[in-house]
Design an enzyme around this catalytic site. Structure first.
Site, PDB file in Angstrom:
ATOM      1  N   GLY A  12       0.769  -1.215  -0.058  1.00 52.99           N
ATOM      2  CA  GLY A  12      -0.081  -0.085   0.036  1.00 52.99           C
ATOM      3  C   GLY A  12       0.796   1.358  -0.003  1.00 52.99           C
ATOM      4  N   ILE A  19       0.237   5.967   4.742  1.00 51.86           N
ATOM      5  CA  ILE A  19       0.178   5.343   6.019  1.00 51.86           C
ATOM      6  C   ILE A  19       1.181   4.153   5.777  1.00 51.86           C
ATOM      7  CG2 ILE A  19      -1.098   4.228   7.720  1.00 51.86           C
ATOM      8  CD1 ILE A  19      -3.480   6.072   7.204  1.00 51.86           C
ATOM      9  N   ASP A  64      -1.529  -5.776  -8.112  1.00 49.46           N
ATOM     10  CA  ASP A  64      -2.907  -5.319  -7.983  1.00 49.46           C
ATOM     11  C   ASP A  64      -3.518  -6.399  -7.051  1.00 49.46           C
ATOM     12  OD1 ASP A  64      -5.697  -4.894  -8.527  1.00 49.46           O
ATOM     13  OD2 ASP A  64      -5.393  -4.218 -10.261  1.00 49.46           O
ATOM     14  N   VAL A  65      -4.240  -5.932  -5.957  1.00 45.13           N
ATOM     15  CA  VAL A  65      -4.729  -6.957  -5.065  1.00 45.13           C
ATOM     16  C   VAL A  65      -6.004  -7.533  -5.598  1.00 45.13           C
ATOM     17  CG1 VAL A  65      -3.720  -5.702  -2.900  1.00 45.13           C
ATOM     18  CG2 VAL A  65      -5.983  -5.132  -3.921  1.00 45.13           C
ATOM     19  N   TYR A 155     -18.448   9.290   3.501  1.00 43.34           N
ATOM     20  CA  TYR A 155     -17.591   8.093   3.177  1.00 43.34           C
ATOM     21  C   TYR A 155     -18.134   6.911   2.719  1.00 43.34           C
ATOM     22  CZ  TYR A 155     -13.556   5.314   5.323  1.00 43.34           C
ATOM     23  OH  TYR A 155     -12.548   4.525   5.289  1.00 43.34           O
ATOM     24  N   LYS A 162     -15.228  -0.856   4.987  1.00 46.40           N
ATOM     25  CA  LYS A 162     -14.150  -1.065   6.179  1.00 46.40           C
ATOM     26  C   LYS A 162     -15.123  -1.953   7.059  1.00 46.40           C
ATOM     27  CE  LYS A 162     -10.774   1.569   5.261  1.00 46.40           C
ATOM     28  NZ  LYS A 162      -9.330   0.803   4.644  1.00 46.40           N
ATOM     29  N   THR A 193      -3.477  11.928   2.866  1.00 46.69           N
ATOM     30  CA  THR A 193      -2.880  11.189   1.931  1.00 46.69           C
ATOM     31  C   THR A 193      -3.407  11.255   0.670  1.00 46.69           C
ATOM     32  OG1 THR A 193      -4.507   9.388   2.515  1.00 46.69           O
ATOM     33  CG2 THR A 193      -2.240   9.422   3.905  1.00 46.69           C
TER      34      THR A 193
HETATM   35  P1  NAP Z   1      -2.569   6.045  -0.117  1.00 50.56           P
HETATM   36  O1  NAP Z   1      -1.161   6.579   0.073  1.00 50.56           O
HETATM   37  O2  NAP Z   1      -3.312   6.566  -1.033  1.00 50.56           O
HETATM   38  O3  NAP Z   1      -2.437   4.435  -0.217  1.00 50.56           O
HETATM   39  C1  NAP Z   1      -3.768   3.661  -0.764  1.00 50.56           C
HETATM   40  C2  NAP Z   1      -2.686   2.644  -1.272  1.00 50.56           C
HETATM   41  O4  NAP Z   1      -3.882   1.858  -1.921  1.00 50.56           O
HETATM   42  C3  NAP Z   1      -2.125   3.170  -2.555  1.00 50.56           C
HETATM   43  O5  NAP Z   1      -0.820   2.578  -2.707  1.00 50.56           O
HETATM   44  C4  NAP Z   1      -3.075   2.549  -3.678  1.00 50.56           C
HETATM   45  O6  NAP Z   1      -2.485   2.677  -4.874  1.00 50.56           O
HETATM   46  C5  NAP Z   1      -3.299   1.293  -3.198  1.00 50.56           C
HETATM   47  N1  NAP Z   1      -4.425   0.546  -4.097  1.00 50.56           N
HETATM   48  C6  NAP Z   1      -5.593   1.090  -4.487  1.00 50.56           C
HETATM   49  N2  NAP Z   1      -6.045  -0.052  -5.178  1.00 50.56           N
HETATM   50  C7  NAP Z   1      -5.084  -1.096  -5.129  1.00 50.56           C
HETATM   51  C8  NAP Z   1      -5.358  -2.062  -5.979  1.00 50.56           C
HETATM   52  N3  NAP Z   1      -6.264  -2.604  -6.764  1.00 50.56           N
HETATM   53  N4  NAP Z   1      -4.241  -3.056  -5.733  1.00 50.56           N
HETATM   54  C9  NAP Z   1      -3.098  -2.811  -4.997  1.00 50.56           C
HETATM   55  N5  NAP Z   1      -2.978  -1.376  -4.309  1.00 50.56           N
HETATM   56  C10 NAP Z   1      -4.039  -0.541  -4.503  1.00 50.56           C
HETATM   57  O7  NAP Z   1      -3.576   6.330   1.198  1.00 50.56           O
HETATM   58  P2  NAP Z   1      -3.737   5.952   2.633  1.00 50.56           P
HETATM   59  O8  NAP Z   1      -4.285   6.940   3.382  1.00 50.56           O
HETATM   60  O9  NAP Z   1      -2.250   5.967   3.283  1.00 50.56           O
HETATM   61  O10 NAP Z   1      -4.427   4.586   2.638  1.00 50.56           O
HETATM   62  C11 NAP Z   1      -3.965   3.320   3.378  1.00 50.56           C
HETATM   63  C12 NAP Z   1      -4.798   2.489   4.132  1.00 50.56           C
HETATM   64  O11 NAP Z   1      -5.290   3.553   5.097  1.00 50.56           O
HETATM   65  C13 NAP Z   1      -6.465   2.575   3.259  1.00 50.56           C
HETATM   66  O12 NAP Z   1      -6.785   1.235   3.613  1.00 50.56           O
HETATM   67  C14 NAP Z   1      -7.193   3.532   3.999  1.00 50.56           C
HETATM   68  O13 NAP Z   1      -8.557   3.376   3.769  1.00 50.56           O
HETATM   69  C15 NAP Z   1      -6.443   3.664   5.486  1.00 50.56           C
HETATM   70  N6  NAP Z   1      -7.015   4.552   6.269  1.00 50.56           N
HETATM   71  C16 NAP Z   1      -6.409   5.990   5.754  1.00 50.56           C
HETATM   72  C17 NAP Z   1      -6.746   6.856   6.614  1.00 50.56           C
HETATM   73  C18 NAP Z   1      -6.654   8.458   6.355  1.00 50.56           C
HETATM   74  O14 NAP Z   1      -7.246   9.420   6.760  1.00 50.56           O
HETATM   75  N7  NAP Z   1      -5.775   8.775   5.346  1.00 50.56           N
HETATM   76  C19 NAP Z   1      -7.750   6.842   7.938  1.00 50.56           C
HETATM   77  C20 NAP Z   1      -7.893   5.477   8.260  1.00 50.56           C
HETATM   78  C21 NAP Z   1      -7.747   4.542   7.291  1.00 50.56           C
HETATM   79  P3  NAP Z   1      -2.798   3.697  -6.208  1.00 50.56           P
HETATM   80  O15 NAP Z   1      -2.263   4.952  -5.816  1.00 50.56           O
HETATM   81  O16 NAP Z   1      -2.150   3.075  -7.494  1.00 50.56           O
HETATM   82  O17 NAP Z   1      -4.323   3.725  -6.254  1.00 50.56           O
END
Ligand code: NAP
Length: 255
Positions: A12, A19, A64-65, A155, A162, A193
């Site tokens: 990710g 994150i 790609d998951v 959301y 989730k 992010t």
């Molecule tokens: P991020 O940096 O955009 O990370 C999300 C990741 O998911 C990216 O690397 C993205 O790749 C990847 N992804 C999406 N579709 C995919 C696929 N089909 N196969 C493989 N990878 C895929 O954002 P983040 O906020 O750190 O998110 C990480 C996790 O934390 C997520 O589960 C998110 O819901 C969770 N979270 C985030 C927050 C927040 O406020 N940021 C709060 C709570 C939980 P691409 O860029 O290529 O799409």
């Protein structure tokens, strides 16, 4: 050095704000050896650059998951490069932009399917392949959010995804417990992010937390990372099937 000698796969990382990258830095600091996945050619270079900044040329895999043959290849590659695995970080989520604005009611069948496939089922798909490599036991941590439990306007389908992710954490924890593999969710407060920017009104969410959370501020990425390191490390050896909130206390509020 809470993770000294441990081998982990981080799924990710998109950029330095991810994150997953924050957790990678924390795990590296605590002595872990890491491997990474990136999603597609577009992210190969930036993720390679970040990973290499840790030194030791960490193994990297295109993933790609939603692609089962690619997932098989990733874990075959991890087996060859690392021998085994002690932990896995799941930090991926995706929903169509139009499903993350306005109401939940118009959510399309395809939008629902896509959000749950990428953001929820992927944990099970990864755990199926990681578990055979965790021969000495292990720890799996999945990133989640409060919208799984309560309505967070806009959301929408991601909240449903989730909720499915958190239920998957519990079922996987039950199945994998006898193999000494723990599975937990880490529910982070809002962090700026790339994925977060796709949620309309995200900045407002951060303002509300700042005004109302017991700590009167938003959580920092390093705090989320430290909690993840705890869940990945032997310090949390008695904890599985849990969702740990790292949100400056926001989730305890009734009003
Ligand atoms: P991020 O940096 O955009 O990370 C999300 C990741 O998911 C990216 O690397 C993205 O790749 C990847 N992804 C999406 N579709 C995919 C696929 N089909 N196969 C493989 N990878 C895929 O954002 P983040 O906020 O750190 O998110 C990480 C996790 O934390 C997520 O589960 C998110 O819901 C969770 N979270 C985030 C927050 C927040 O406020 N940021 C709060 C709570 C939980 P691409 O860029 O290529 O799409």
């Amino acid at each position: 050095m809470l993770l000294e000698g441990k081998k982990g796969l981080i799924v990710g990382v998109a950029n330095k704000r991810s994150i997953a990258w924050g957790i990678a830095l924390g795990a590296h600091r605590e002595g872990a050896k890491l491997a990474f996945t990136y999603q597609g050619e577009r992210l190969k270079e930036p993720v390679t650059e970040l990973a290499n900044s840790l030194g030791g040329n960490p193994p990297l895999f295109d993933c790609d998951v939603t692609n089962d043959p690619q997932l098989d290849a990733v874990f075959q590659g991890v087996k060859e490069a690392c021998g085994g695995l002690d932990f896995l970080v799941h930090a991926v989520a995706f929903a169509k932009r139009e499903e993350l604005e306005g109401e939940f009611l118009p959510t399309s069948r395809e939008g629902f399917r896509l959000a749950l496939d990428v953001s929820s089922y992927s944990l099970t798909a990864l755990a199926q392949r990681a578990a055979p490599l965790m021969t000495e036991g292990g720890s799996i941590v999945a990133m989640t959010y409060y919208g799984a439990e309560k309505v967070i306007p806009r959301y929408n389908v991601m909240g449903v995804a989730k909720a499915a992710l958190e239920a998957s954490v519990r079922y996987l924890a039950y199945d994998l417990g006898p193999r000494k593999i723990r599975v937990n969710g880490l529910s982070s407060g809002p962090v700026q992010t790339l994925a977060a920017r796709g949620i309309s009104g995200f900045t407002d969410m951060m303002k509300v937390v700042e005004q109302k959370a017991p700590l009167r501020r938003n959580v920092e990425l390093a705090e989320v990372a430290n909690a993840a390191v705890f869940l990945l490390s032997p310090f949390s050896s008695g904890i599985t099937g849990e969702v740990l909130y790292v949100d400056c206390g926001y989730h305890i509020l009734g009003m």
